[in-house]
Design a protein around this motif. Structure first.
Motif, PDB file in Angstrom:
ATOM      1  N   ASN A 221      74.650  14.761 -79.036  1.00  0.00           N
ATOM      2  CA  ASN A 221      73.694  13.809 -79.594  1.00  0.00           C
ATOM      3  C   ASN A 221      72.738  14.581 -80.502  1.00  0.00           C
ATOM      4  OD1 ASN A 221      72.091  11.607 -80.147  1.00  0.00           O
ATOM      5  ND2 ASN A 221      70.907  11.776 -78.243  1.00  0.00           N
ATOM      6  N   TRP A 222      72.750  14.253 -81.792  1.00  0.00           N
ATOM      7  CA  TRP A 222      71.925  14.948 -82.775  1.00  0.00           C
ATOM      8  C   TRP A 222      71.160  13.932 -83.618  1.00  0.00           C
ATOM      9  CZ3 TRP A 222      71.681  20.232 -82.838  1.00  0.00           C
ATOM     10  CH2 TRP A 222      72.663  20.923 -82.133  1.00  0.00           C
ATOM     11  N   PRO A 223      69.878  14.214 -83.841  1.00  0.00           N
ATOM     12  CA  PRO A 223      69.115  13.333 -84.738  1.00  0.00           C
ATOM     13  C   PRO A 223      69.396  13.678 -86.197  1.00  0.00           C
ATOM     14  CG  PRO A 223      67.675  15.040 -83.875  1.00  0.00           C
ATOM     15  CD  PRO A 223      69.019  15.256 -83.225  1.00  0.00           C
ATOM     16  N   PHE A 248      65.524  -3.446 -89.331  1.00  0.00           N
ATOM     17  CA  PHE A 248      65.158  -2.298 -88.505  1.00  0.00           C
ATOM     18  C   PHE A 248      66.103  -2.197 -87.317  1.00  0.00           C
ATOM     19  CE2 PHE A 248      61.266  -3.628 -90.641  1.00  0.00           C
ATOM     20  CZ  PHE A 248      60.753  -2.433 -91.109  1.00  0.00           C
ATOM     21  N   TYR A 249      66.280  -0.964 -86.850  1.00  0.00           N
ATOM     22  CA  TYR A 249      67.134  -0.722 -85.691  1.00  0.00           C
ATOM     23  C   TYR A 249      66.431   0.282 -84.768  1.00  0.00           C
ATOM     24  CZ  TYR A 249      71.662  -0.902 -83.351  1.00  0.00           C
ATOM     25  OH  TYR A 249      72.689  -1.145 -82.439  1.00  0.00           O
ATOM     26  N   TRP A 250      65.165  -0.039 -84.424  1.00  0.00           N
ATOM     27  CA  TRP A 250      64.358   0.836 -83.592  1.00  0.00           C
ATOM     28  C   TRP A 250      64.913   0.890 -82.168  1.00  0.00           C
ATOM     29  CZ3 TRP A 250      61.356   3.808 -86.251  1.00  0.00           C
ATOM     30  CH2 TRP A 250      60.680   3.358 -87.384  1.00  0.00           C
ATOM     31  N   VAL A 268      61.716   8.533 -90.568  1.00  0.00           N
ATOM     32  CA  VAL A 268      62.662   7.895 -89.642  1.00  0.00           C
ATOM     33  C   VAL A 268      63.938   8.719 -89.547  1.00  0.00           C
ATOM     34  CG1 VAL A 268      64.004   5.811 -89.159  1.00  0.00           C
ATOM     35  CG2 VAL A 268      61.708   5.629 -90.157  1.00  0.00           C
ATOM     36  N   GLY A 269      64.405   8.889 -88.275  1.00  0.00           N
ATOM     37  CA  GLY A 269      65.662   9.552 -88.009  1.00  0.00           C
ATOM     38  C   GLY A 269      66.570   8.678 -87.177  1.00  0.00           C
ATOM     39  N   LEU A 270      67.843   8.991 -87.217  1.00  0.00           N
ATOM     40  CA  LEU A 270      68.850   8.215 -86.493  1.00  0.00           C
ATOM     41  C   LEU A 270      69.442   9.080 -85.393  1.00  0.00           C
ATOM     42  CD1 LEU A 270      71.531   5.879 -87.899  1.00  0.00           C
ATOM     43  CD2 LEU A 270      72.303   7.909 -86.668  1.00  0.00           C
ATOM     44  N   TRP A 278      64.379   6.479 -84.682  1.00  0.00           N
ATOM     45  CA  TRP A 278      63.211   7.107 -84.074  1.00  0.00           C
ATOM     46  C   TRP A 278      62.277   7.549 -85.205  1.00  0.00           C
ATOM     47  CZ3 TRP A 278      62.937   8.777 -78.686  1.00  0.00           C
ATOM     48  CH2 TRP A 278      64.057   8.390 -77.925  1.00  0.00           C
ATOM     49  N   ASP A 279      60.962   7.438 -84.961  1.00  0.00           N
ATOM     50  CA  ASP A 279      60.031   8.037 -85.927  1.00  0.00           C
ATOM     51  C   ASP A 279      59.772   9.486 -85.514  1.00  0.00           C
ATOM     52  OD1 ASP A 279      58.591   7.462 -83.673  1.00  0.00           O
ATOM     53  OD2 ASP A 279      56.780   6.805 -84.727  1.00  0.00           O
ATOM     54  N   ASN A 280      59.707  10.360 -86.529  1.00  0.00           N
ATOM     55  CA  ASN A 280      59.595  11.803 -86.283  1.00  0.00           C
ATOM     56  C   ASN A 280      58.567  12.419 -87.237  1.00  0.00           C
ATOM     57  OD1 ASN A 280      62.112  12.614 -84.422  1.00  0.00           O
ATOM     58  ND2 ASN A 280      62.796  11.052 -85.870  1.00  0.00           N
TER      59      ASN A 280
END
Length: 294
Positions: A221-223, A248-250, A268-270, A278-280
């Motif tokens: 799992n990688w952002p 949005f897909y929060w 924003v990252g996925l 996700w917010d980063n």
């Protein structure tokens, strides 16, 4: 050269004017010497005459004097005066001055020749510098053209690579880049490749992108960075092309509900395992996804 010649002529005139009075004065001084010599000669001549008068009775037949003494008296001649050497010395001085002036004129002429030669060489050097500048300008133009062609070629290669190695969805292709970059670095990298950071605009694109990322990193799992942020205004999320995000897909769960970073996390990252957003922190180093037009 004209000023130097005029200066030499003036100095020559002054030298001649100095030399002429001196010669006249010497001649005026030489006349008394001649007179004195003449006077001396007269005295010398008067003395033999008086001696002749005194010795005449001795030489007469009456006195019966000897002939030897009379001959010695008659053979004595008056001494001539020695010529003076002042005038030749003045002539030598004038000749020396004129020779030095000639040397000065020659030196000025050589200096003018050297100056002219230097001017010619400077003109030739200026022409060469102008030619070099023109060539450098041509080289600079060629370099700019080469750089532009290289950038265009790199963008074309990136676009082809994105569609050949990535996932095609509709009229765009997604390509995962496994380089650690900040949000700004990821944005620039995608632009250099001829694309932009991935911007899923609807559910279809979002699901296709999530499936591509999950299969690429499985079972990990990688952002990954997306081209979405609220850096301009808090809670106003925009794509990198300036359009407003409407889909949005929060991530939503009882443990964490996104976005939750406030003003500290604006990019924003996925998540690769489930595709949630996700917010980063924008300075965080992560992988990223580029998109290219087909």
């Amino acid at each position: 050269m004209g000023k130097a010649a005029v200066l030499v002529i003036i100095v020559c005139i002054l030298a001649l004017s100095v030399c002429q009075p001196e010669t006249g004065s010497l001649e005026s001084h030489s006349e008394p010497a001649v007179d004195k010599a003449a006077i001396g000669t007269g005295k010398e001549r008067s003395q033999p005459e008086s001696q002749d008068q005194e010795t005449e009775p001795l030489n007469s037949p009456e006195n019966g004097g000897g002939g030897e003494e009379g001959e010695m008296v008659d053979t004595e001649q008056p001494r001539e005066s020695e010529p003076t050497t002042a005038a030749p010395e003045v002539d030598d001085t004038c000749s020396y001055i004129l020779s030095r002036l000639t040397d000065v004129d020659s030196a000025i002429h050589r200096l003018n020749v050297a100056h002219y030669t230097l001017d010619v060489k400077m003109a030739q050097m200026a022409d060469r510098v102008t030619g070099i500048a023109a060539r450098l300008e041509e080289v600079w133009d060629t370099l700019e053209l080469t750089t532009r062609i290289s950038q265009d070629s790199r963008k074309e290669i990136g676009r082809l690579e994105g569609c050949l190695k990535g996932r095609r969805v509709g009229y765009k292709c997604f390509l995962i880049i496994r380089l650690y970059e900040s949000y700004a670095g990821a944005l620039k990298n995608c632009q250099d490749r001829g694309g932009r950071l991935a911007m899923p605009r609807d559910r279809k694109e979002q699901e296709a992108l999530a499936e591509y990322c999950r299969g690429f990193f499985h079972p990990g799992n990688w952002p990954l960075w997306l081209g979405i942020s609220d850096q301009r205004s808090e809670d106003l999320y925009l794509f990198e092309d300036g359009t407003r995000v409407t889909f949005f897909y929060w991530r939503k769960s009882y443990l964490s509900s996104q976005p939750d970073g406030g003003r500290r996390e604006n990019c924003v990252g996925l998540s690769s395992d489930d595709g949630d957003w996700w917010d980063n922190d924008c300075e965080r180093l992560m992988y990223f996804v580029c998109e290219f037009d087909t």
